[in-house]
Motif scaffolding. Structure first.
Motif, PDB file in Angstrom:
ATOM      1  N   GLN A   1     -17.046 -94.090  -5.693  1.00 31.85           N
ATOM      2  CA  GLN A   1     -17.696 -92.838  -5.323  1.00 31.85           C
ATOM      3  C   GLN A   1     -16.870 -91.615  -5.708  1.00 31.85           C
ATOM      4  O   GLN A   1     -17.422 -90.546  -5.970  1.00 31.85           O
ATOM      5  CB  GLN A   1     -17.991 -92.812  -3.821  1.00 31.85           C
ATOM      6  N   THR A   2     -15.550 -91.756  -5.747  1.00 29.15           N
ATOM      7  CA  THR A   2     -14.693 -90.638  -6.156  1.00 29.15           C
ATOM      8  C   THR A   2     -14.352 -90.701  -7.642  1.00 29.15           C
ATOM      9  O   THR A   2     -13.528 -89.926  -8.119  1.00 29.15           O
ATOM     10  CB  THR A   2     -13.381 -90.631  -5.347  1.00 29.15           C
TER      11      THR A   2
ATOM     12  N   GLU B   1     -14.732 -80.285  -6.899  1.00 26.05           N
ATOM     13  CA  GLU B   1     -15.124 -81.695  -6.862  1.00 26.05           C
ATOM     14  C   GLU B   1     -15.131 -82.222  -5.426  1.00 26.05           C
ATOM     15  O   GLU B   1     -16.054 -82.940  -5.012  1.00 26.05           O
ATOM     16  CB  GLU B   1     -14.157 -82.533  -7.699  1.00 26.05           C
ATOM     17  N   SER B   2     -14.105 -81.873  -4.679  1.00 25.09           N
ATOM     18  CA  SER B   2     -13.990 -82.373  -3.307  1.00 25.09           C
ATOM     19  C   SER B   2     -15.120 -81.856  -2.432  1.00 25.09           C
ATOM     20  O   SER B   2     -15.726 -82.615  -1.657  1.00 25.09           O
ATOM     21  CB  SER B   2     -12.637 -81.968  -2.717  1.00 25.09           C
TER      22      SER B   2
ATOM     23  N   ILE C   1     -18.386 -83.711  -3.135  1.00 22.02           N
ATOM     24  CA  ILE C   1     -18.475 -85.038  -2.525  1.00 22.02           C
ATOM     25  C   ILE C   1     -18.662 -84.924  -1.018  1.00 22.02           C
ATOM     26  O   ILE C   1     -19.502 -85.615  -0.423  1.00 22.02           O
ATOM     27  CB  ILE C   1     -17.222 -85.866  -2.859  1.00 22.02           C
TER      28      ILE C   1
ATOM     29  N   SER D   1     -22.161 -83.974  -0.203  1.00 24.15           N
ATOM     30  CA  SER D   1     -23.130 -85.038  -0.483  1.00 24.15           C
ATOM     31  C   SER D   1     -23.181 -86.060   0.643  1.00 24.15           C
ATOM     32  O   SER D   1     -24.185 -86.750   0.814  1.00 24.15           O
ATOM     33  CB  SER D   1     -22.781 -85.738  -1.800  1.00 24.15           C
TER      34      SER D   1
END
Length: 397
Positions: free
Chosen positions: A176-177, A360-361, A364, A367
């Motif tokens: 996922q990352t 990016e963090s 995620i 989400s």
């Protein structure tokens, strides 16, 4: 008329049990009633022992008599339940326990309970669960289940449900990352600490780093290790242990709230919100004011960063957290804090967010819906997402 009573023994508490008494209904009506105790209260009524339920023995009962009697019963039960609730609220007490050298760090346990022995039982349950899971997941013991499994290769090995769960979660967060969380980062860290900065390895990690590390069949209870590279579960195992230990403590009868902190991995379970602070990575003093304060209720908080741990590389001090995608130590983010429902997720994502860009963090975290993040960059910039801001007690700088 006949009344019956039930008996229920308390589990996990200090008492020897309590007797539930039935409520008598006045006789003299055109029919008799049998009172049956049950542990379930009517909707909207707090249960405090059995609730009397009447069953008719004849079909000629007076509806008015039944309704009036039921009103009296429910009113009495509600009044008793409210008195009991007020007594239990007033008797809640706070207990604090602290230990050193637990999972290689310090442990702090705060328990709110209605009895002292309930808090002591929660303490014992916490320590027992930590000890039990350390035998499974320790990366420092040569006899842990994890260590024994890591000695195997390309074979379906029976594993415990706990080890299978952590291996599965690790693979999930690795995917996922997109590799920002990767147990195989240990192989990179080992080589960098040894002074190996070969360009072919550092700037272009091999395809082996992107292949699956293991296959887990949770239904069959087996796991197959596919790589011979050094791997570690340290970035997720402690969070898993903290979450499980706190949950076990919360399950003790008479315990209202549990706040467990093991080396900065924090888990809360309970009825009342608590507040927790995040250390300022820029401040030199350990007793400096926190950079943020947040409210937690049935949630976890974990922080990762290399500002107090690291090693020398090419003559300069660098973070012990390595970006598996570039094979370089983390430099942009000096501290990443994550709020999540449980500490396994918070632990894994705080590590991943330490090597990802703030954008990016946040993407995620957003989400996932119930994950908050606070990211402190080397130049002092701070980034948070809405889920973090919703829990903030004080506005961020």
């Amino acid at each position: 008329m006949r009344a019956t009573s039930g008996h229920r023994r308390a589990t996990g508490g200090c008492g020897t049990g309590r007797r539930a008494t039935a409520v008598n209904v006045p006789s003299g009506g055109p029919m008799g009633y049998t009172i049956h105790p049950t542990d379930r209260a009517p909707s909207g009524v707090l249960a405090d022992g059995p609730v009397a339920v009447m069953t008719s023995q004849r079909n000629t009962a007076s509806a008015d008599f039944v309704q009036a009697t039921m009103r009296r019963l429910l009113t009495t039960r509600l009044e008793r339940a409210m008195r009991s609730w007020r007594r239990s609220t007033r008797s809640e007490r706070h207990f604090h326990f602290a230990y050193e050298h637990v999972l290689g760090t310090s442990l702090e346990l705060r328990v709110t309970a209605v009895r002292e022995c309930a808090a002591q039982r929660a303490e014992a349950e916490t320590l027992a669960e930590i000890d039990r899971l350390a035998l499974v997941l320790s990366g420092w013991s040569s006899t842990s289940e994890l260590a024994l499994w890591l000695a195997t290769h390309d074979a379906d090995v029976p594993v415990s449900a706990e080890l299978a769960e952590v291996l599965h979660a690790s693979a999930r967060w690795r995917e996922q990352t997109r590799g920002a969380f990767d147990p195989a980062a240990q192989a990179i860290l080992d080589r960098l600490r040894g002074g190996d900065t070969d360009d072919a390895f550092v700037h272009a990690p091999g395809a082996a780093l992107r292949k699956p590390l293991w296959l887990v069949d949770r239904g069959a209870g087996t796991a197959r290790r596919l790589t011979r590279r050094a791997v570690t579960l340290d970035a997720i195992a402690k969070g898993y242990i903290v979450a499980r230990a706190a949950l076990r403590a919360r399950a003790v009868e008479g315990v209202v709230d549990v706040l467990l902190n093991v080396g900065g991995d924090v888990q809360h379970y309970g009825e009342h919100a608590v507040v927790g602070g995040v250390a300022d990575p820029i401040a030199a003093a350990e007793n400096a004011p926190p950079i943020a304060v947040v409210r937690l209720r049935n949630a976890a908080l974990a922080t990762s960063g290399g500002y107090r741990r690291g090693f020398l590389l090419d003559g300069r001090r660098v973070s012990h957290i390595v970006d598996p995608r570039t094979a370089r130590p983390a430099e942009q983010i000096v501290s990443a804090s994550v709020i999540a429902p449980e500490c396994t997720t918070a632990d894994a994502l705080s590590t991943a967010f330490s090597v990802m860009s703030a954008r990016e963090s946040v993407a995620i975290a957003d989400s996932l819906g119930d994950v908050g993040c606070l990211l402190v960059e080397a130049d002092g910039r701070i980034t948070t997402n809405k889920s973090w801001d919703d829990r903030a007690v004080t506005a961020r700088p």
